[in-house]
Every structure is written in structure tokens, then in C-alpha cells.
Scaffold this active site. Structure first.
Site, PDB file in Angstrom:
ATOM      1  N   ASP A 290      37.062  33.620  36.060  1.00  0.00           N
ATOM      2  CA  ASP A 290      37.196  32.223  35.589  1.00  0.00           C
ATOM      3  C   ASP A 290      36.036  31.711  34.727  1.00  0.00           C
ATOM      4  O   ASP A 290      35.623  30.546  34.879  1.00  0.00           O
ATOM      5  CB  ASP A 290      37.397  31.279  36.785  1.00  0.00           C
TER       6      ASP A 290
ATOM      7  N   LYS B   9      45.791  33.149  37.083  1.00  0.00           N
ATOM      8  CA  LYS B   9      46.037  33.028  38.522  1.00  0.00           C
ATOM      9  C   LYS B   9      46.224  31.559  38.903  1.00  0.00           C
ATOM     10  O   LYS B   9      45.417  30.712  38.516  1.00  0.00           O
ATOM     11  CB  LYS B   9      44.885  33.660  39.322  1.00  0.00           C
TER      12      LYS B   9
ATOM     13  N   CYS C 160      36.308  30.612  43.819  1.00  0.00           N
ATOM     14  CA  CYS C 160      37.184  31.686  43.313  1.00  0.00           C
ATOM     15  C   CYS C 160      36.570  33.070  43.429  1.00  0.00           C
ATOM     16  O   CYS C 160      37.287  34.057  43.627  1.00  0.00           O
ATOM     17  CB  CYS C 160      37.602  31.373  41.882  1.00  0.00           C
TER      18      CYS C 160
HETATM   19  C1  C5J Z   1      36.841  28.316  40.686  1.00  0.00           C
HETATM   20  C2  C5J Z   1      37.269  26.104  41.503  1.00  0.00           C
HETATM   21  N1  C5J Z   1      37.060  29.098  39.643  1.00  0.00           N
HETATM   22  N2  C5J Z   1      36.036  25.944  41.962  1.00  0.00           N
HETATM   23  N3  C5J Z   1      37.627  27.214  40.817  1.00  0.00           N
HETATM   24  O1  C5J Z   1      35.948  28.551  41.480  1.00  0.00           O
HETATM   25  O2  C5J Z   1      38.089  25.231  41.676  1.00  0.00           O
END
Ligand code: C5J
Length: 221
Positions: free
Chosen positions: A24, A129, A162
Site C-alpha cells: 500500500d 485488496k 495492513c
Molecule cells: C493500511 C490503513 N494500508 N491503515 N491501511 O495500513 O487503513
């Protein structure tokens, strides 16, 4: 076989059976105006790891290893975003709302793209995702199995959400996982520190942790 000086002990892997998984690293999390900022977070903490993530990515590509990029991304009609996720928190922009980089966490929007310095190249896997974990509703496990992958090296954001969720999912599926400690970041330093401790506790109960330069050194011929 490569060996990384890691915590809690040496992490051994074969590049041909290991994938680098970058979680991400999207504009929505690391740039102002995205989802992370809408929750009131200081995104500069996450921006700061981009050069380190790039250094590892370039070394990994040079070693010929498989690369997987993930994006937290929802369909434009939000059919893959359960109400429990949509309504959670108190952001000033919710998933699907229009922000300065387009609709928040929606696939195809400018804010949903991986930052240019880490952009995928042809031959790399890109996973959209709908959840926090990379294995939920993505087919990632089957893709990795099809390529004979047994080990995963993780970087990306955020460490405790994530990244940790994906590592735990991977651990339960039998992968040996390493987290690059300066290739991951959280909006909350104490959450990052706690996550690194939890991962390595009890003799690598979830996996291993090592700095980027240890991993890069292990890739040198
Ligand atoms: C991720 C989130 N990528 N913190 N998403 O950690 O909502």
C-alpha cells in the site's frame, strides 16, 4: 541460499522462492489529501521511507526476485466495502468521497496509485485488496503457490494495520516472513515499535525483522 542478520535470529531464504511484498505505498496514505490525511494523520512520517523502500526494491529487482505490490482499493460502486469498514472512524473524507486526488481508496483514482518512485514495472504482480490483509479476497496465495514461493519479505504501510495483517495471514499460510524495519512506517511510532516486538516475540512467532542494509548486503554476490 541467502542469510540476513535479523531479529530474533538469522533469516535464510532463496531469492528464487521469495517474493518482495510492498504493501500500500499509495498516494492515499503518503500524500496530503488522501485517506491517511483525512483521518488526521501526519503523512510526512510515511513519505520518509520512500527512498529506503526504493533502494531495497532496486536491489531486489537486480537480484531477479519476484515483486508484489498491493493497493488498498475498492470497486467504484463500493460493493466490496462492507458498511462496517465504510462507517468506521471519524475521517473528514470517507472511502468513496471525492477528495483532492479523486475518490478516496477507489481503484483507478489518482490517489489510489502507487507513488511514482515505487511504480510497478512489467512482470511485477499488482494486487488490489478490499481488506487490510493482502490475502483476503485477492487470490494472492494461489499466485504465489503457482510460482513456488515459500518466503515473503515485507515493506510498506502502515506497519500495524495492513503490513501486520498481511504478515499474519502469510504466516498462517506457511510462509517464512521478514519485515524490513526501516522499509515500513506507521503514523504512530509506538504502534510500529510494538508491532516489531510482537512479530519477533517467542522465537519469531510471526516472523523476522531486519534493517534494509542487512537485506541488501545478503543479496550481494
Ligand atoms: C493500511 C490503513 N494500508 N491503515 N491501511 O495500513 O487503513
Amino acid at each position: 541460499m541467502n542469510g540476513v542478520a535479523a531479529s530474533p535470529f538469522l533469516y535464510r531464504f532463496d531469492v528464487a522462492r521469495t517474493a518482495l511484498v510492498i504493501i500500500d505505498m499509495q498516494r492515499d496514505f503518503v500524500e496530503p489529501g488522501g485517506f491517511g490525511a483525512s483521518l488526521g494523520n501526519d503523512v510526512t512520517r510515511l513519505q520518509a521511507i520512500v527512498p529506503t523502500v526504493r533502494e531495497v526494491l532496486l536491489a531486489w529487482r537486480a537480484a531477479g526476485g519476484l515483486v508484489v505490490h498491493t493497493r488498498e482499493a475498492h470497486a467504484p460502486d463500493l460493493s466490496d466495502c462492507p458498511p462496517a469498514k465504510l462507517q468506521r472512524g471519524n475521517p473528514h473524507l470517507r472511502i468513496g468521497d471525492v477528495g483532492p486526488m479523486g475518490r478516496i481508496l477507489v481503484a483507478g483514482e489518482p490517489g489510489n496509485q502507487i507513488v511514482p518512485a515505487l511504480a510497478p514495472v512489467p512482470g511485477e504482480i499488482v494486487i488490489d485488496k478490499p481488506g487490510k490483509g493482502a490475502f483476503y479476497a485477492t487470490g494472492l496465495h494461489e499466485m504465489l503457490q503457482g510460482r513456488g514461493i515459500t518466503h515473503l519479505v515485507f515493506m510498506g504501510v502502515t506497519t500495524e494495520v495492513c503490513v501486520q495483517t498481511s504478515m499474519r495471514e502469510a504466516n498462517d499460510r506457511g510462509y517464512d516472513c521478514l519485515l524490513v524495519e526501516d522499509g515500513t512506517e506507521s503514523y504512530f511510532p509506538e504502534f510500529k515499535a510494538a508491532t516489531l516486538a510482537m512479530i519477533t516475540a517467542q522465537g519469531a512467532i510471526v516472523g523476522w525483522v531486519a534493517p534494509a542494509h542487512h537485506l541488501i548486503a545478503s543479496l550481494s554476490p
